[in-house]
Design an enzyme around this catalytic site. Structure first.
Site, short mmCIF file in Angstrom:
data_model
loop_
_atom_site.label_atom_id
_atom_site.label_comp_id
_atom_site.label_asym_id
_atom_site.label_seq_id
_atom_site.Cartn_x
_atom_site.Cartn_y
_atom_site.Cartn_z
N HIS A 29 1.07 -1.10 0.29
CA HIS A 29 0.39 -0.08 -0.21
C HIS A 29 1.01 1.19 0.14
CE1 HIS A 29 0.92 -0.59 4.54
NE2 HIS A 29 0.18 1.17 4.70
N HIS A 58 1.63 4.34 2.01
CA HIS A 58 2.08 4.73 3.13
C HIS A 58 3.24 5.05 3.25
CE1 HIS A 58 -2.00 4.12 5.72
NE2 HIS A 58 -2.25 4.90 4.72
N ASP A 70 6.01 5.12 5.66
CA ASP A 70 6.60 3.80 6.26
C ASP A 70 6.46 2.13 4.94
OD1 ASP A 70 3.67 3.60 6.58
OD2 ASP A 70 4.50 2.16 7.89
N HIS A 71 6.18 2.08 3.91
CA HIS A 71 6.16 1.11 2.63
C HIS A 71 7.03 1.46 1.98
CE1 HIS A 71 4.01 -1.38 5.63
NE2 HIS A 71 3.16 0.02 6.44
N HIS A 94 -7.51 -0.53 5.65
CA HIS A 94 -6.73 -0.19 5.73
C HIS A 94 -6.81 1.55 5.22
CE1 HIS A 94 -2.85 1.89 8.18
NE2 HIS A 94 -1.89 1.51 6.91
N ASP A 120 -0.05 -3.72 6.68
CA ASP A 120 -1.09 -3.59 7.68
C ASP A 120 -2.38 -3.46 7.46
OD1 ASP A 120 1.70 -2.14 7.66
OD2 ASP A 120 1.35 -0.34 8.07
N HIS A 172 4.08 -4.58 10.21
CA HIS A 172 5.10 -4.24 12.09
C HIS A 172 5.91 -4.69 13.29
CE1 HIS A 172 4.61 0.33 10.46
NE2 HIS A 172 3.63 -0.26 10.24
FE FE Z 1 2.67 1.08 8.38
ZN ZN Z 2 0.31 1.56 6.81
#
Ligand code: FE
Ligand code: ZN
Length: 260
Positions: free
Chosen positions: A60, A62, A64-65, A118, A135, A173
């Site tokens: 996805h 985001h 942090d990915h 999410h 996530d 995570h």
């Molecule tokens: Fe994340």
């Molecule tokens: Zn995420």
């Protein structure tokens, strides 16, 4: 393709405070990474191992990915596969439900599952006994509903729950300890959960990862996969007497977790 030829090895590359970037290899000199939020830790592992990065899989959009994508592509020319979403730039292939992702240099294939909730375009990758679910599903938890409805998340989690019980769940995570605290509030009498929670406490106390987990165990301990269990419905009904099996119970426990 002969699926027996390649034996999959998955290694965690920790990133940021609690992200895992998953490195996938099969004994040769090529590898793939899933959700590289940061290029630095990936570069370090490539250098240490001598592996060359051929593929990047994205669950996805985001940051942090995806934050390390551009840098890794420019230094390694890796192919990038991910979901249809204008917020993810320069994908080599856009993936949808039931697509097969072939990684020929690794002799691996993954099936794509659309798992909105999410985020609206979140996907997961399943193959070789491994699930990379970003996530959407965490050990003993699930992702926050940023862009989807509880109904969508219920369908997505049902899809993941239907995979073989021995599936290894590679979520993105290390949230398991706090997830277990919450899960115990939902189901204080769930013996398997209590056992998992103490294992997790012991592992985290010595800095060990609690991921991957096994899907079969998640089905027994993860309240977000248990929204049709009487104990979880009863917990939801304490907040909202109208909660019923499924999405409305999922909605209540997700909202409860958001402020837990
Ligand atoms: Fe994340
Ligand atoms: Zn995420």
């Amino acid at each position: 393709m002969d699926r027996d030829m390649a034996e999959i090895t998955v290694t965690a590359i920790p990133a940021f405070a609690d992200n895992y970037i998953w490195l996938v290899s099969t004994g040769g000199d090529q590898c793939a990474v899933v959700d590289p939020g940061d290029a630095g830790p990936v570069e370090q592992v490539l250098k240490q191992t001598g592996l060359e990065l051929s593929y990047i899989l994205i669950t996805h959009h985001h940051a942090d990915h995806t934050g390390g994508m551009a840098e890794l592509v420019s230094s390694h020319g890796a192919q990038v596969y991910g979901p249809a979403d204008s917020r993810i730039s320069s994908l080599d292939r856009i993936l949808a439900e039931n697509d097969t992702v072939s990684l020929p240099l690794l002799e691996l294939e993954f099936r794509v599952l659309e798992v909105p909730g999410h985020t609206r375009s979140h996907i997961a990758f399943y193959g070789h006994g491994c699930l990379f679910c970003g996530d959407t599903l965490f050990s003993a938890g699930c992702g926050r509903l940023f862009e989807g409805t509880p109904e969508q998340m219920q369908v997505s989690l049902d899809k993941l729950a239907a995979l073989p019980a021995d599936t290894q769940v590679f979520c993105a995570h290390e949230y398991t300890l706090s997830n277990c605290d919450f899960a115990r509030a939902v189901e204080p009498d769930n013996v398997q959960l209590l056992r998992r929670a103490s294992e997790v406490e012991a592992a985290r106390a010595i800095g060990r990862s609690t991921v991957p987990s096994q899907l079969g165990e998640e089905l027994a301990v993860n309240p977000f996969l248990r929204s049709r269990e009487p104990s979880v419905i009863a917990a939801a009904q304490k907040r909202n007497p109208g909660a019923e099996a499924g999405a409305s119970t999922l909605a209540e426990i997700r909202a409860w977790k958001d402020s837990f």
